[in-house]
Design a protein around this motif. Structure first.
Motif, PDB file in Angstrom:
ATOM      1  N   ASN A  51     -17.113 -24.885  21.240  1.00  0.00           N
ATOM      2  CA  ASN A  51     -16.205 -24.749  22.372  1.00  0.00           C
ATOM      3  C   ASN A  51     -16.899 -25.074  23.686  1.00  0.00           C
ATOM      4  OD1 ASN A  51     -14.074 -23.971  20.749  1.00  0.00           O
ATOM      5  ND2 ASN A  51     -14.438 -21.772  21.015  1.00  0.00           N
ATOM      6  N   PHE A  52     -18.147 -24.628  23.811  1.00  0.00           N
ATOM      7  CA  PHE A  52     -18.882 -24.820  25.056  1.00  0.00           C
ATOM      8  C   PHE A  52     -19.011 -26.292  25.411  1.00  0.00           C
ATOM      9  CE2 PHE A  52     -22.854 -25.535  27.352  1.00  0.00           C
ATOM     10  CZ  PHE A  52     -22.719 -24.665  28.428  1.00  0.00           C
ATOM     11  N   PHE A  53     -19.327 -27.124  24.437  1.00  0.00           N
ATOM     12  CA  PHE A  53     -19.538 -28.544  24.713  1.00  0.00           C
ATOM     13  C   PHE A  53     -18.246 -29.272  25.061  1.00  0.00           C
ATOM     14  CE2 PHE A  53     -23.643 -27.781  22.693  1.00  0.00           C
ATOM     15  CZ  PHE A  53     -24.458 -28.516  23.537  1.00  0.00           C
TER      16      PHE A  53
ATOM     17  N   SER B 233     -18.690 -20.754  19.162  1.00  0.00           N
ATOM     18  CA  SER B 233     -18.804 -20.736  20.622  1.00  0.00           C
ATOM     19  C   SER B 233     -19.517 -21.986  21.137  1.00  0.00           C
ATOM     20  CB  SER B 233     -19.553 -19.480  21.077  1.00  0.00           C
ATOM     21  OG  SER B 233     -18.832 -18.317  20.748  1.00  0.00           O
TER      22      SER B 233
ATOM     23  N   LYS C 210     -18.653 -24.731  32.257  1.00  0.00           N
ATOM     24  CA  LYS C 210     -19.972 -24.551  31.637  1.00  0.00           C
ATOM     25  C   LYS C 210     -20.898 -23.734  32.538  1.00  0.00           C
ATOM     26  CE  LYS C 210     -20.258 -28.650  28.678  1.00  0.00           C
ATOM     27  NZ  LYS C 210     -20.933 -29.945  28.447  1.00  0.00           N
ATOM     28  N   GLU C 211     -20.904 -24.061  33.836  1.00  0.00           N
ATOM     29  CA  GLU C 211     -21.752 -23.334  34.773  1.00  0.00           C
ATOM     30  C   GLU C 211     -21.370 -21.859  34.826  1.00  0.00           C
ATOM     31  OE1 GLU C 211     -21.723 -25.151  38.598  1.00  0.00           O
ATOM     32  OE2 GLU C 211     -22.513 -27.063  37.893  1.00  0.00           O
TER      33      GLU C 211
ATOM     34  N   TYR D 223     -16.089 -27.844  27.191  1.00  0.00           N
ATOM     35  CA  TYR D 223     -15.730 -27.378  28.529  1.00  0.00           C
ATOM     36  C   TYR D 223     -16.099 -28.423  29.574  1.00  0.00           C
ATOM     37  CZ  TYR D 223     -15.495 -22.704  26.377  1.00  0.00           C
ATOM     38  OH  TYR D 223     -15.195 -21.641  25.590  1.00  0.00           O
ATOM     39  N   ASP D 224     -15.403 -28.382  30.729  1.00  0.00           N
ATOM     40  CA  ASP D 224     -15.825 -29.223  31.851  1.00  0.00           C
ATOM     41  C   ASP D 224     -17.047 -28.575  32.506  1.00  0.00           C
ATOM     42  OD1 ASP D 224     -14.973 -27.223  33.734  1.00  0.00           O
ATOM     43  OD2 ASP D 224     -12.928 -27.974  33.572  1.00  0.00           O
ATOM     44  N   GLU D 225     -17.689 -29.314  33.399  1.00  0.00           N
ATOM     45  CA  GLU D 225     -18.958 -28.864  33.973  1.00  0.00           C
ATOM     46  C   GLU D 225     -18.816 -27.554  34.748  1.00  0.00           C
ATOM     47  OE1 GLU D 225     -21.965 -30.063  33.409  1.00  0.00           O
ATOM     48  OE2 GLU D 225     -20.961 -31.399  31.996  1.00  0.00           O
TER      49      GLU D 225
ATOM     50  N   VAL E  69     -19.900 -20.053  32.418  1.00  0.00           N
ATOM     51  CA  VAL E  69     -20.291 -19.400  31.164  1.00  0.00           C
ATOM     52  C   VAL E  69     -21.791 -19.117  31.157  1.00  0.00           C
ATOM     53  CG1 VAL E  69     -20.489 -19.705  28.665  1.00  0.00           C
ATOM     54  CG2 VAL E  69     -18.376 -20.336  29.839  1.00  0.00           C
ATOM     55  N   LEU E  70     -22.586 -20.089  31.577  1.00  0.00           N
ATOM     56  CA  LEU E  70     -24.038 -19.911  31.608  1.00  0.00           C
ATOM     57  C   LEU E  70     -24.437 -18.790  32.559  1.00  0.00           C
ATOM     58  CD1 LEU E  70     -25.265 -23.632  31.592  1.00  0.00           C
ATOM     59  CD2 LEU E  70     -25.386 -21.985  29.719  1.00  0.00           C
TER      60      LEU E  70
END
Length: 224
Positions: free
Chosen positions: A180-182, A177, A189-190, A184-186, A192-193
């Protein structure tokens, strides 16, 4: 596991069937870990003032690190490589000002030290306000309740939310995960967080929530 084995508590800890050590045990683990580096030069209570490159011609040969101790004395160290692990900074709500002369307003980092200094009468009728809704706020509330029986204590949140420790949510911390997260576009990412915020931020262990609620209920019963 090595720490538990060395402390002759491995089987006892496993028998707890709980992955969460107490703060006391975790603090002891950190001391145990630090003792493995006694043969190295370790400096605590120092602040890095600056890091400057030292050139050999046009190329950086090594680095100069200026450090300041608690007495404001500046000294220098030199290194080929530096690993930075700065951690997080204190999050102070707007309008609250921490003052070294007024230790009655405390950040969790300074809580235990300041508490013993400023509030040394355990039987006094102090008034405390705990601002926050996460694990630290809940533990501070629990600590005050245990050690100061006559205080008036207010936790400035209507409810405490439990940490999401379920299996699918914990998948967010897997190596797959993270990779995959890194990628992602910004914007993603926001999202998911935000979706997984309650796995770690502003949430409390379920067992502590139950413990605090039981205490509050017992206090209501005791007033009958």
């Amino acid at each position: 596991m090595n720490y538990l084995f060395s402390s002759d508590r491995l089987e006892g800890f496993a028998n707890l069937r709980n992955f969460f050590p107490s703060r006391l045990e975790y603090n002891d683990y950190l001391k145990w870990s630090a003792n493995h580096f006694n043969d190295y030069v370790l400096l605590y209570g120092h602040k890095v003032v600056s890091i400057n490159p030292i050139y050999d011609g046009h190329l950086i040969d090594h680095l100069e690190i200026c450090i300041e101790d608690n007495n404001k004395t500046i000294s220098k160290l030199y290194a080929k490589n530096i690993s930075l692990a700065t951690g997080i900074t204190k999050n102070i709500p707007v309008g609250i000002f921490l003052d070294e002369k007024n230790k009655k307003i405390m950040h969790p980092n300074d809580f235990l030290n300041n508490l013993e200094h400023e509030f040394n009468d355990k039987n006094s009728d102090y008034k405390f306000l705990v601002i926050g809704s996460g694990q630290s706020a809940a533990e501070i509330t629990n600590h005050l309740s245990d050690h100061y029986p006559n205080i008036e204590l207010c936790l400035r949140n209507y409810s405490l939310w439990p940490a999401d420790e379920t299996e699918f949510s914990n998948e967010i911390f897997s190596s797959h995960s993270a990779k995959n997260f890194f990628a992602y576009d910004e914007k993603l990412k926001e999202k998911v967080l935000l979706d997984f915020k309650n796995t770690n931020y502003s949430v409390v262990d379920s067992a502590l929530i139950k413990q605090l609620y039981n205490k509050m209920y017992s206090q209501k019963v005791s007033k009958i």
